[in-house]
Design an enzyme around this catalytic site. Sequence first.
Site, mmCIF file in Angstrom:
data_model
loop_
_atom_site.group_PDB
_atom_site.id
_atom_site.type_symbol
_atom_site.label_atom_id
_atom_site.label_comp_id
_atom_site.label_asym_id
_atom_site.label_seq_id
_atom_site.Cartn_x
_atom_site.Cartn_y
_atom_site.Cartn_z
ATOM 1 N N ALA A 192 0.845 -1.206 0.000
ATOM 2 C CA ALA A 192 0.000 0.000 0.000
ATOM 3 C C ALA A 192 0.876 1.251 0.000
ATOM 4 C CB ALA A 192 -0.887 -0.016 1.231
ATOM 5 N N GLU A 196 3.122 -5.247 8.145
ATOM 6 C CA GLU A 196 2.176 -4.269 8.695
ATOM 7 C C GLU A 196 2.293 -4.093 10.202
ATOM 8 O OE1 GLU A 196 1.629 -6.432 6.367
ATOM 9 O OE2 GLU A 196 0.506 -5.480 4.748
ATOM 10 N N GLY A 229 0.763 -5.230 1.063
ATOM 11 C CA GLY A 229 -0.297 -5.341 0.056
ATOM 12 C C GLY A 229 0.182 -6.008 -1.218
ATOM 13 N N GLU A 280 -0.159 -9.575 -0.494
ATOM 14 C CA GLU A 280 -1.592 -9.882 -0.444
ATOM 15 C C GLU A 280 -2.172 -9.976 -1.861
ATOM 16 O OE1 GLU A 280 -2.412 -6.708 2.507
ATOM 17 O OE2 GLU A 280 -3.449 -8.298 3.607
#
Length: 701
Positions: free
Chosen positions: A60, A124, A101, A104
């Site tokens: 992210a 994270e 991310g 992910e």
Amino acid sequence: MLDFNISNGVAVLRFDNPPVNSFGLEMRGLVMSALARAEADPAVEAVILIGSGKGFSGGADIREFGTPKSYAEPHLLTLLRAIEECSKPVIAAIEGICMGGGLEMALACHYRVAVASARIALPEVKLGLLPGAGGTQRLPRVIGVEAALNMIVSGAPVSAEKLRATPLFDVFSEGDLLPSALDFAHTVSKERRDPRRLRDLSIRMPNAEAYLQFARNTIKAAAGPYPAPLACVEAIAAAVKEPFDKGMKRERELFANLMQTPESAALRHIFQAERAASHIRDVPDSTAPRAINRVGVIGAGTMGGGITMTFINAGLPVVLLETTQDALDRGLAAIRRNYQGALRKGTLDEASLEKRLALITPTLQYERLRDADLVVEAVFERMDVKQQVFEKLDGIAKPGAILATNTSALNLDSIAQFTSRPADVVGLHFFSPANVMRLLEVVRGAKTAKDVLATATTLAKKLGKLAVVSGVCDGFIGNRMVARYGEAAHDLLLAGALPQQIDAALQNFGMVMGPFRMSDLAGLDIGWAVRKRRAAEYPNLDWSNVADVLCAGGRFGQKTGLGWYRYESGSRNAIPDPEVRAIIEKYRAQKGITPRTVGEDEIVERCIYALVNEGARIVEEGIAQRSSDVDMVYLNGYGFPAYRGGPMFYADQAGLIDVARALRRIASSPGADAAFWTPAPLLARLAQEGKTFSEFKGSSS
Ligand code: NAD
């Protein structure tokens, strides 16, 4: 940002969003439409997602956190669902970094092709969060609960190779990644393999509940004040116990809760502040640093020794200069001794130690500094000694060499004037022990050249340090602030508190060490000498301190076994000493002070707000470029708790209006020094405008 190509029936979506191919709103939109285009194109049989530059993706875009952009559609979850639900096989081709991310997204793909060296992580937790786009649900399904939990709770990267035995990667690429991924895509499409979705895998772990309980217990003990690690366990527990969609919902709730915690806000602040610190306002990032291949260090005492270790640890050869053979031998012996711990722990072996030590050229001759690209001076803290050293250096050093001083408080501009090249002079203020402490204050003189500053920040990275630029003032950022903190603590002592009570309150607040234990560690004689010098310079001010009485009695801190506390031989354990109590009581009586009860909240409020108030002055004067730089100094040099983000961030969180109100209350209390406690003009102004320090972008802008 995103390249789209169709090669032989395979759509290749290549992320090209330096530095780490993060998925900000624009990038998410681009991937979403490229995916739709590939799905709609009858000529496309499979899709490959691949990165460029540093690798697949760093995840992210943290700059969007907490802003409307992070919630705007296409949200990362929406994009990942679209990938997972794509009717054509989607393959992640992974090399370099594949984190957060990014991982992910790879988990939402139907297949994964990787090179063995790819770095995989869900970091994270390091921002006080958990992976919020399915990482806690899909990873345990594919690598197992225990391995996933370790990765998610630690946030540490592992190589793809380490996960070879798991079904996470379908193929390991031996050569170039894209051709391997294309080969695999063709196989998948030729064999008409259906998209394989990790969400459909079930977790089989008969003893799951017992294992999770064990994990909760151990992680709770290790997590300290941070809520994220336990929340990670809860999200994984949901993956074990609930169907996929319910687990996803639980992950979302836990993620949203963590996003609201002060601990996560602090860690995200630090993440951004560290990156901001290396940008110097009027020094373009493109400024070429000077090459530093050979270093000189002058003075082999406490600091010179640690600084030498820092350089040789980074593989840089050092010419180490002293005044006498005896001092040189002592310095070298201390360096060798300081490596013993690493040898004992096994983090360093004898051969590597000898290799490092061989990088040191000990000398008594200034002549040997002729080739140095950088010379760091760490001699006695006296202007006359600094003058002698810099005048000699000026006569010897080659043109373009950087001449640095490690002075803690002397005026850098005066030191620069001892040379004919003030543009090459800079402060490199290392903290003790220099080979351990991460902070490096880079002190910028009036004439310091921009490329010298760029060199200092580049070098800091190479040395594993965090550089923060400071302007010239007494004590620079950190020591100027700590002086105020010490004064506040001393006032509390006079008011009725004892050193152990003040230390305990601040340690409960989260400081690594209270001010009196810190003072015992640093040595009380240093401050005593400074006060004596200042008393001579400014005779009409009161410089007296209880510590003067301790010093007069030979109590210099840990090194003499007696200071604010008592120490048993060979131990650093601070034992409260009734003699110190008697000294303080006598001192109060002499000053006519009747002691009162001082509470823990008052101790924390006064000491921390004294820091904040001085920090505000430092920011307003432009000594620090931004309030987050002040935080970085305090976190990395003075043991401020990371989960509070630094003193300025802490004040922002408390609300500057409340901080200003508290300062005014203290300023008007009986016996208080009103000038000390009156809110700094910047603080007062921001408080009135309802703003934060973070919003203040400097006096000049
Ligand atoms: P120190 O007394 O341990 O070491 C100073 C060394 O410099 C001695 O070995 C001495 O022999 C040598 N020296 C003196 N004059 C010299 C000269 N003309 N040429 C070559 N060598 C000379 O002192 P220290 O604690 O290492 O401090 C050194 C500098 O670092 C000071 O400016 C101090 O303010 C600064 N500093 C100290 C600390 C700390 O915690 N000790 C932290 C940051 C900065």
